[in-house]
Design a protein around this motif. Structure first.
Motif, PDB file in Angstrom:
ATOM      1  N   GLU A  29      -6.176  29.394  21.195  1.00 39.11           N
ATOM      2  CA  GLU A  29      -4.925  29.260  21.435  1.00 39.11           C
ATOM      3  C   GLU A  29      -4.934  28.508  22.685  1.00 39.11           C
ATOM      4  O   GLU A  29      -3.921  27.849  23.202  1.00 39.11           O
ATOM      5  N   MET A  30      -6.051  28.423  23.477  1.00 38.73           N
ATOM      6  CA  MET A  30      -6.081  27.769  24.900  1.00 38.73           C
ATOM      7  C   MET A  30      -6.798  26.446  24.907  1.00 38.73           C
ATOM      8  O   MET A  30      -7.119  26.047  25.845  1.00 38.73           O
ATOM      9  N   ALA A  31      -6.912  25.898  23.712  1.00 37.03           N
ATOM     10  CA  ALA A  31      -7.650  24.635  23.863  1.00 37.03           C
ATOM     11  C   ALA A  31      -7.076  23.659  24.405  1.00 37.03           C
ATOM     12  O   ALA A  31      -7.562  22.532  24.955  1.00 37.03           O
ATOM     13  N   LYS A  32      -5.687  23.827  24.703  1.00 35.01           N
ATOM     14  CA  LYS A  32      -4.921  22.704  25.319  1.00 35.01           C
ATOM     15  C   LYS A  32      -4.628  23.157  26.595  1.00 35.01           C
ATOM     16  O   LYS A  32      -3.624  22.793  27.103  1.00 35.01           O
ATOM     17  N   HIS A  33      -5.224  23.914  27.387  1.00 30.26           N
ATOM     18  CA  HIS A  33      -4.986  24.670  28.379  1.00 30.26           C
ATOM     19  C   HIS A  33      -4.805  23.423  29.756  1.00 30.26           C
ATOM     20  O   HIS A  33      -4.057  23.874  30.653  1.00 30.26           O
TER      21      HIS A  33
END
Length: 119
Positions: A29-33
């Protein structure tokens, strides 16, 4: 940037005195942090692999979320209203770690304190 846990609009809703940094686990879910940092100006730090002590609150929150969203649940089947209702319930649920106060009470207390960063 579809994520139940970090929508920039909601991060921007955090009081400015509390918008310093965000620390997250290393899930998909944090791939696009980086997009969150770009939109909010708030650096995102990811926990180190195999460092469970850095993810205590995250792991507890994941456990609580699983009561509403099973691990294999397709989040596309939930409306934003559904997800907001789950977030509301979790934010108003007393926690032992907070002396049986709710996260909402803790947050309100931080906002009302003279120095939110030391409360």
């Amino acid at each position: 940037m579809a994520s139940i846990t970090a929508r920039p609009a909601e991060v921007l809703g955090i009081s400015p005195q509390l918008q310093r940094t965000l620390t997250w686990g290393r899930g998909r879910e944090m791939a696009k942090h980086q997009a969150i940092t770009t939109e909010t100006g708030m650096p995102v730090y990811l926990c180190k692999p195999r460092s469970a002590w850095q993810r205590g609150a995250n792991e507890n929150t994941n456990r609580l979320l699983r009561q509403y969203l099973p691990k294999d649940a397709d989040l596309r089947t939930f409306s934003q209203a559904d997800l907001d209702a789950i977030a509301h319930e979790l934010n108003h649920r007393p926690r032992k770690t907070h002396g049986y106060r709710t996260p909402a009470e803790i947050y309100a207390g931080l906002l009302n304190s003279g120095d939110a960063l030391t409360a």
